[in-house]
Scaffold this motif. Structure first.
Motif, short mmCIF file in Angstrom:
data_model
loop_
_atom_site.label_atom_id
_atom_site.label_comp_id
_atom_site.label_asym_id
_atom_site.label_seq_id
_atom_site.Cartn_x
_atom_site.Cartn_y
_atom_site.Cartn_z
N VAL A 66 60.01 26.86 37.27
CA VAL A 66 58.57 26.83 37.02
C VAL A 66 58.26 27.40 35.64
CG1 VAL A 66 56.33 27.72 37.77
CG2 VAL A 66 57.98 26.96 39.47
N LEU A 67 58.90 28.51 35.28
CA LEU A 67 58.69 29.11 33.96
C LEU A 67 59.08 28.13 32.86
CD1 LEU A 67 60.10 32.70 34.58
CD2 LEU A 67 57.70 32.07 34.30
N ALA A 69 49.00 31.38 39.29
CA ALA A 69 49.11 32.81 38.98
C ALA A 69 49.61 33.02 37.56
CB ALA A 69 50.04 33.49 39.98
N LEU A 70 50.55 32.18 37.13
CA LEU A 70 51.10 32.32 35.78
C LEU A 70 50.12 31.89 34.70
CD1 LEU A 70 54.71 30.98 36.44
CD2 LEU A 70 54.06 33.35 36.01
N MET A 71 49.27 30.91 35.02
CA MET A 71 48.34 30.38 34.03
C MET A 71 47.01 31.11 34.00
SD MET A 71 50.13 28.21 32.51
CE MET A 71 48.90 27.42 31.46
N ALA A 72 46.76 31.97 35.00
CA ALA A 72 45.48 32.69 35.04
C ALA A 72 45.38 33.61 33.83
CB ALA A 72 45.37 33.49 36.33
N PRO A 73 44.17 33.78 33.28
CA PRO A 73 44.01 34.68 32.15
C PRO A 73 44.46 36.09 32.49
CG PRO A 73 42.02 33.37 32.49
CD PRO A 73 42.91 33.12 33.66
N THR A 74 45.10 36.76 31.55
CA THR A 74 45.59 38.11 31.76
C THR A 74 44.56 39.12 31.31
OG1 THR A 74 47.88 37.39 31.45
CG2 THR A 74 47.43 39.74 31.20
N HIS A 75 44.22 40.03 32.21
CA HIS A 75 43.25 41.07 31.89
C HIS A 75 43.91 42.42 32.17
CE1 HIS A 75 39.55 38.50 31.53
NE2 HIS A 75 40.35 37.70 32.17
N GLY A 76 43.54 43.42 31.39
CA GLY A 76 44.12 44.73 31.60
C GLY A 76 43.81 45.27 32.98
N THR A 77 42.62 45.01 33.50
CA THR A 77 42.24 45.50 34.81
C THR A 77 41.68 44.34 35.62
OG1 THR A 77 41.65 47.64 33.84
CG2 THR A 77 40.86 47.17 36.07
N PRO A 78 42.47 43.77 36.53
CA PRO A 78 41.95 42.68 37.36
C PRO A 78 40.84 43.19 38.27
CG PRO A 78 44.13 43.35 38.10
CD PRO A 78 43.87 44.07 36.82
N GLY A 79 40.01 42.27 38.72
CA GLY A 79 38.87 42.64 39.54
C GLY A 79 39.26 43.05 40.94
N ALA A 80 38.32 43.64 41.64
CA ALA A 80 38.53 44.14 42.99
C ALA A 80 37.96 43.16 44.02
CB ALA A 80 37.88 45.52 43.15
N GLN A 81 38.24 43.45 45.29
CA GLN A 81 37.70 42.65 46.38
C GLN A 81 37.20 43.56 47.48
OE1 GLN A 81 40.21 39.51 47.78
NE2 GLN A 81 38.80 38.86 49.39
N VAL A 82 35.97 43.31 47.91
CA VAL A 82 35.38 44.01 49.05
C VAL A 82 35.22 42.99 50.17
CG1 VAL A 82 33.41 45.33 49.88
CG2 VAL A 82 34.11 45.55 47.49
N VAL A 83 35.75 43.30 51.35
CA VAL A 83 35.68 42.38 52.49
C VAL A 83 34.80 43.02 53.56
CG1 VAL A 83 36.97 41.10 54.22
CG2 VAL A 83 37.98 41.52 51.98
N VAL A 84 33.78 42.27 54.02
CA VAL A 84 32.85 42.77 55.02
C VAL A 84 33.06 42.01 56.33
CG1 VAL A 84 30.43 43.19 55.60
CG2 VAL A 84 31.18 43.30 53.20
N PHE A 85 33.38 42.73 57.39
CA PHE A 85 33.55 42.18 58.72
C PHE A 85 32.40 42.62 59.63
CE2 PHE A 85 38.10 42.15 57.54
CZ PHE A 85 38.46 40.88 57.99
N GLY A 86 32.10 41.83 60.63
CA GLY A 86 31.28 42.27 61.74
C GLY A 86 32.19 42.60 62.90
N ALA A 87 32.02 43.78 63.50
CA ALA A 87 32.80 44.10 64.70
C ALA A 87 32.37 43.21 65.85
CB ALA A 87 32.63 45.57 65.06
N VAL A 88 31.08 42.89 65.89
CA VAL A 88 30.50 41.96 66.86
C VAL A 88 29.58 41.01 66.10
CG1 VAL A 88 30.66 43.50 68.86
CG2 VAL A 88 28.67 43.62 67.36
N GLY A 89 29.23 39.92 66.72
CA GLY A 89 28.33 38.97 66.07
C GLY A 89 26.90 39.48 66.00
#
Length: 337
Positions: free
Chosen positions: A15-16, A89-109
């Motif tokens: 791939v490389l 992944a290899l072609m994605a722009p390189t940043h010193g600090t990649p962004g974060a992810q916050v995931v929100v779940f419902g325990a019940v509907g």
């Protein structure tokens, strides 16, 4: 590159070579991306982190595994079947600090997880390019909450997982915008969901990886815990929303057992049989917040006006929602709010 499996090493190098990229020697301090088949890449690569995640000193780490190994992990690129993911992944722009992810779940509907996820995205968008991503496989409402359901643009089903993650800039241009700095990648309500899921693998995780690799923040509206979606893979912060009743307490306990570092948000209302503190104590979480059920919040959500209501912040319930969102975002947004 730190790949010990000879066949896997050959797949990665192929791939490389196709991308005209060179593989640096292990220990080279000048690299900004490490490809490894180790479960724990070690301190030099910033620990055991997954696709596009940040290692020490801003180094991104891409973990790979051969198809024959049968590794069940959304954060690992499987080769040769996942060649497209590795290319992305290899072609994605390189940043010193990649962004974060916050995931929100419902325990019940019906406990307001989608409303909280949208509020987090609105508050974050003032500081960082934010993507509100509907990862709930049964969800059809992230765009409704912000009033962009009629806006043209990309939907989750349009993102092809089998082609790897999309180009971050192309993704951002294609998603509907609730406001400057806030994109919404929701699920379609105009197609057969069963047929869509059978036809192509969910591309939501790839979209999240691409947006994060470009330094953006992803807020995932993940639906009810255990509904079969991609879950909290890659989530830096997991939030579980529940109700102040026995069913809510039991469901929240199950959710927190699955995600031990989760933050609990307890929706309260008149006539609740339990206090929020009782729910938090029974679940045993380290951090928890109370979010009162306010009719004014339901009204603005019902007409897609949550973003503008959060800007005005006049109603007590909306102010409380904004305050909880800001507290949950502490440490997630660069430089804070």
């Amino acid at each position: 590159m730190e790949v010990g499996d000879p066949e896997l090493d050959a797949d990665v190098r192929a791939v490389l070579a196709a991308l005209a990229l060179d593989a640096a020697d292990p220990g080279d301090q000048a690299v900004d991306l490490v490809i490894t088949d180790r479960a724990d890449p070690g301190p030099g690569a910033g620990g055991g982190v997954g696709v596009g995640s940040a290692g020490g000193g801003g180094v991104r780490v891409v973990r790979v595994a051969p198809d024959r190994a049968g590794v069940d992990d959304d954060e690992v690129v499987h080769l040769p079947s996942g060649t497209g993911d590795l290319v992305a992944a290899l072609m994605a722009p390189t940043h010193g600090t990649p962004g974060a992810q916050v995931v929100v779940f419902g325990a019940v509907g019906g406990c307001g997880a989608s409303t909280l996820a949208a509020a987090l995205a609105v508050r974050a968008a003032a500081s960082v390019r934010t993507l509100l991503l509907e990862t709930d496989p049964c969800g059809t409402g992230a765009d409704l909450v912000l009033g962009v359901e009629t806006e043209p643009g990309l939907r989750v089903e349009d993102v092809r997982a089998d082609l790897g993650g999309p180009d971050p800039d192309a993704l951002w241009e294609a998603v509907p915008k609730a406001r400057p700095g806030l994109g919404v990648l929701a699920r379609s309500r105009t197609r057969d969901e069963t047929a869509a899921r059978a036809a192509v693998t969910d591309g939501g995780p790839g979209a999240a990886r691409s947006h994060r690799a470009a330094g953006g923040l992803v807020v995932g509206d993940a639906g009810v815990v255990g509904d079969g979606g991609p879950g909290a893979a890659g989530g830096d912060v997991v939030v579980v929303v529940t109700r102040a009743d026995l069913q809510g307490a039991v469901a929240a306990d199950r959710a927190v057992r699955r995600f031990p570092d989760a933050i609990l948000v307890v929706r309260t209302g008149r006539g609740d049989p339990l206090h929020a503190a009782d729910v938090a104590e029974s679940v045993g979480v380290a951090r928890w917040f109370v979010l009162p059920e306010i009719p004014g919040v339901r009204r603005v959500v019902g007409v897609g006006g949550l973003a503008s209501a959060l800007d005005r912040g006049r109603a007590g319930g909306v102010r409380r929602l904004a305050a909880v969102a800001d507290a949950l975002l502490e440490g997630v947004i660069p430089d804070g709010r």
